[in-house]
Design an enzyme around this catalytic site. Structure first.
Site, short mmCIF file in Angstrom:
data_model
loop_
_atom_site.label_atom_id
_atom_site.label_comp_id
_atom_site.label_asym_id
_atom_site.label_seq_id
_atom_site.Cartn_x
_atom_site.Cartn_y
_atom_site.Cartn_z
N ASP A 36 -22.93 -26.11 17.62
CA ASP A 36 -22.43 -24.77 17.93
C ASP A 36 -20.97 -24.74 18.33
O ASP A 36 -20.41 -23.66 18.56
CB ASP A 36 -23.28 -24.14 19.04
CG ASP A 36 -24.58 -23.56 18.50
OD1 ASP A 36 -24.77 -23.60 17.27
OD2 ASP A 36 -25.41 -23.09 19.29
N ASP A 279 2.93 11.44 -6.14
CA ASP A 279 2.39 12.23 -7.25
C ASP A 279 0.88 12.37 -7.06
O ASP A 279 0.16 11.39 -7.01
CB ASP A 279 2.70 11.53 -8.57
CG ASP A 279 2.35 12.40 -9.77
OD1 ASP A 279 1.52 13.30 -9.62
OD2 ASP A 279 2.89 12.15 -10.85
N GLY A 414 2.11 5.62 -10.60
CA GLY A 414 2.57 6.18 -11.87
C GLY A 414 3.38 5.25 -12.73
O GLY A 414 3.13 5.12 -13.93
N LEU A 415 4.38 4.56 -12.17
CA LEU A 415 5.23 3.69 -12.97
C LEU A 415 4.44 2.56 -13.57
O LEU A 415 4.63 2.21 -14.74
CB LEU A 415 6.37 3.14 -12.10
CG LEU A 415 7.31 2.16 -12.80
CD1 LEU A 415 7.98 2.83 -14.00
CD2 LEU A 415 8.37 1.65 -11.82
#
Length: 506
Positions: A36, A279, A414-415
Site C-alpha cells: 500500500d 464565429d 474556422g481557419l
C-alpha cells in the site's frame, strides 16, 4: 466484487492522505501492508511534490500475519512521534489492514502520546476517496477547533477558506485566485484549511465570522459542523466561470458587509467578449458531454451552456454522495444524469450521445481518444500533464480565461477547417493520411457502427460526405444511413444526405 482496469477514486485512506499531505505539523500513521505504499507516488509523481506525504506505514508482510500485527502498529506510531514530533496525529487502517481488526484507534490511545491523536474510521469497502477526505477533515475540525468563543463586532467580517487539499484539481491555483478576490474586496482571511494549515491553525477556525467552502466534496461536512457549533454561516458557491464568480463575489461581500461593486466593475475576464467574438458557426451549438466530480462537472456544464453557447448532451459524475446536485443540473437541461464509477458505462454513454467535445477526467481523455472526439480535462482524477508548472486556475475571473482556452482549443476552428477544405483532395495532405513527416500512413478513423443491412452510397454522395469535417463525419454517415433505412431508400444520394441533415437538425 467488480474487477476493473481503472477507478475514478481510490479507497478512503487516500482521501485522508490528501488532507494530511496538505497540512503542516500533522502526521498520519497508517496500518497497511507493504504494497500500500504505492500511494506516495500519487503525490510525488502526479502532483510532482518535492517531499513524501507525512505518512508512516506499518508495512506488515505475509509472514507477520502469524505474529502480533497490533504490536507493529504501536511501534510504528511511537517511532513516528519520536522522529517527526507532529502537533497532532491521525491513525487509521488501509483497506487491506481493515480486515485484521487491530483497532488502530485503541492502540494509539494506549500509547498515551502527549499530542492529540485523532482516530479515523474509514470503511474501505463502502466508501471512497472523496468521502475519506471529507471525513478526515471533519474529524480534525471537530477535534481541534475548540469550544465556541464570542467574536467581537467588526466593521468588516473575516472568513476561513475551506476545502483545498493536496492532489486536488488546480486547488493551489484556485486558492491563489480566491484569495486575490477576497483581498480586493478587503475581506480578511483568518485560516485556509486543509491546504497549508497546521493543527494550531484549526484551533483558530472559530475566530472567523463565516466560512467559504470551495470544494463541498471535502469541506461541506466540516462547514456544517462549524455552522452548528460556532454559529459560522458558510458560502458554498464554486466561482468557476464568470457568472459564478460574480455570484460568489456578491455572496461573500454580503456576508462580510462590504461593497462588491468595485471588484465587479473591474473583473478583467476576457471570456465574455471572446465567446461573443468567436464565429458562432464554430462555437454555438457544439454538442458537449461533461463528466467529473460534482463541483467541476456542474460548473463546467453551466459555463459551457450559459457562457459559451454549447449544447449539453450528457452530464454525469462518479461521486455518488453528490448525485442529487448533478441530477438537478441535468434535469434543468432536459437530461438524465449518469451517476456511475464504471468507466465502461461512461464510454457507452459518450458513444451514444455523439458529442463534438468531451469535458471530463483523465479517463475521459482516453475514452475520447478511442472515439476520435476532442477532449479537455476539467476534473480529478488527472495525470501529470494536468498539474502545470504555470498558474492555471479554474476559479475566479482569471480561471474563466483559462477555462475558455481549455474548452475551445480542442475544437476545430474556422481557419483550420478552411485549410482542410483547401487541401481535401491533395494526395499528400488530405485528412485520410497521417502527416507526411510521419510517413503518410493511413489515419485510424473511428469506424461507423455496423448496421444490420448494407446500404449503397452514390459516388457523388460519398464525395459530398468527405466535405464534412472528419471529427463529425462518422455521426453524419450514421444519421444519413439511419434516415435512409427508416425510409427504405435503396440508394443514398446527395439529396438524401442533405435531407437527413435537415431532418436531424430540427
Amino acid at each position: 466484487m467488480q474487477l476493473t482496469l481503472w477507478t475514478y477514486e481510490g479507497p478512503p485512506h487516500i482521501g485522508a492522505m490528501r488532507v494530511a499531505a496538505a497540512m503542516n505539523g500533522l502526521h498520519y500513521v497508517l496500518h497497511a501492508p507493504q504494497g500500500d505504499t504505492y500511494a506516495d507516488l500519487l503525490f510525488t509523481m502526479i502532483e510532482r511534490r518535492d517531499s513524501r506525504p507525512p505518512v508512516t506505514y506499518t508495512t506488515f508482510q505475509a509472514r507477520d500475519l502469524g505474529a502480533d500485527t497490533a504490536e507493529l502498529f504501536k511501534r510504528a506510531a511511537a517511532e513516528a512521534y519520536a522522529r517527526f514530533r507532529p502537533q497532532a496525529m491521525i491513525v487509521g487502517a488501509s483497506c487491506t489492514a481493515e480486515l485484521l481488526q487491530d483497532d488502530p484507534a485503541g492502540l494509539a490511545r494506549a500509547l498515551g502520546l502527549p499530542i492529540p491523536v485523532i482516530p479515523l474510521d474509514l470503511p474501505a469497502y463502502q466508501r471512497k476517496e472523496n468521502w475519506g477526505a471529507s471525513e478526515t477533515f471533519y474529524r480534525l475540525v471537530r477535534a481541534l477547533a475548540g469550544p465556541p468563543a464570542a467574536r467581537p463586532a467588526r466593521a468588516v467580517r473575516s472568513c476561513n477558506i475551506l476545502g483545498p487539499t493536496a492532489l486536488g484539481f488546480r486547488n493551489r491555483d484556485d486558492l491563489r485566485e480566491v484569495r486575490q478576490l477576497l483581498d480586493r474586496l478587503g475581506i480578511p482571511v483568518n485560516v485556509v484549511a486543509p491546504l497549508g494549515a497546521s493543527p494550531a491553525d484549526l484551533a483558530r477556525l472559530g475566530e472567523a465570522d463565516f466560512n467559504v467552502v470551495l470544494y463541498p466534496e471535502v469541506a461541506r461536512a466540516a462547514a456544517q459542523f462549524l455552522e452548528r457549533t460556532h454559529r459560522q454561516p458558510f458560502v458554498e458557491i464554486a466561482p468557476i466561470g464568470v457568472r459564478a464568480t460574480r455570484a460568489f463575489v456578491e455572496a461573500v461581500a454580503a456576508r462580510a458587509g462590504v461593497d462588491p461593486a468595485p471588484v465587479l466593475a473591474d473583473e478583467g475576464s476576457r471570456l465574455p467578449w471572446y465567446a461573443r467574438s468567436v464565429d458562432s458557426t464554430y462555437l454555438t451549438g457544439k454538442r458537449v458531454f461533461v463528466f467529473g466530480d460534482a463541483t467541476h462537472a456542474v460548473a463546467a456544464a453551466r459555463v459551457a451552456t450559459a457562457e459559451l453557447g454549447f449544447a449539453l448532451v450528457g452530464l454525469g459524475t462518479y461521486a455518488r454522495e453528490f448525485a442529487r446536485e448533478v441530477r438537478e443540473e441535468a434535469e434543468a437541461h432536459g437530461l438524465t444524469a449518469l451517476v456511475s464509477d464504471d468507466y465502461l458505462a461512461v464510454e457507452e454513454a459518450i458513444a451514444a450521445a455523439q458529442p463534438e467535445l468531451v469535458l471530463g477526467t483523465q479517463m475521459e481523455r482516453h475514452i475520447a481518444k478511442r472515439l476520435g472526439i476532442p477532449c479537455a480535462v476539467i476534473s480529478a482524477p488527472m495525470h501529470v500533464q494536468d498539474v502545470p508548472a504555470r498558474h492555471a486556475p479554474q476559479m475566479g475571473f482569471e480561471g474563466a480565461n483559462v477555462l475558455f482556452d481549455t474548452l475551445v482549443h480542442p475544437l476545430m476552428m474556422g481557419l483550420e477547417e478552411h485549410l482542410l477544405a483547401m487541401f481535401r483532395d491533395d494526395p499528400e495532405f488530405h485528412d485520410g493520411v497521417a502527416p507526411s513527416h510521419l510517413g503518410g500512413t493511413a489515419r485510424d478513423l473511428p469506424a461507423a457502427a455496423p448496421q444490420p443491412a448494407a446500404l449503397v452510397w452514390a459516388i457523388e454522395a460519398e464525395r459530398e460526405l468527405k466535405k464534412v469535417p472528419f471529427f463529425v463525419r462518422g455521426k453524419a454517415r450514421s444519421n444519413t444511413e439511419r434516415f435512409a433505412r427508416e425510409r427504405s431508400l435503396p440508394l443514398i444520394t446527395v439529396e438524401t444526405l442533405y435531407d437527413a441533415k435537415a431532418h436531424f437538425s430540427r
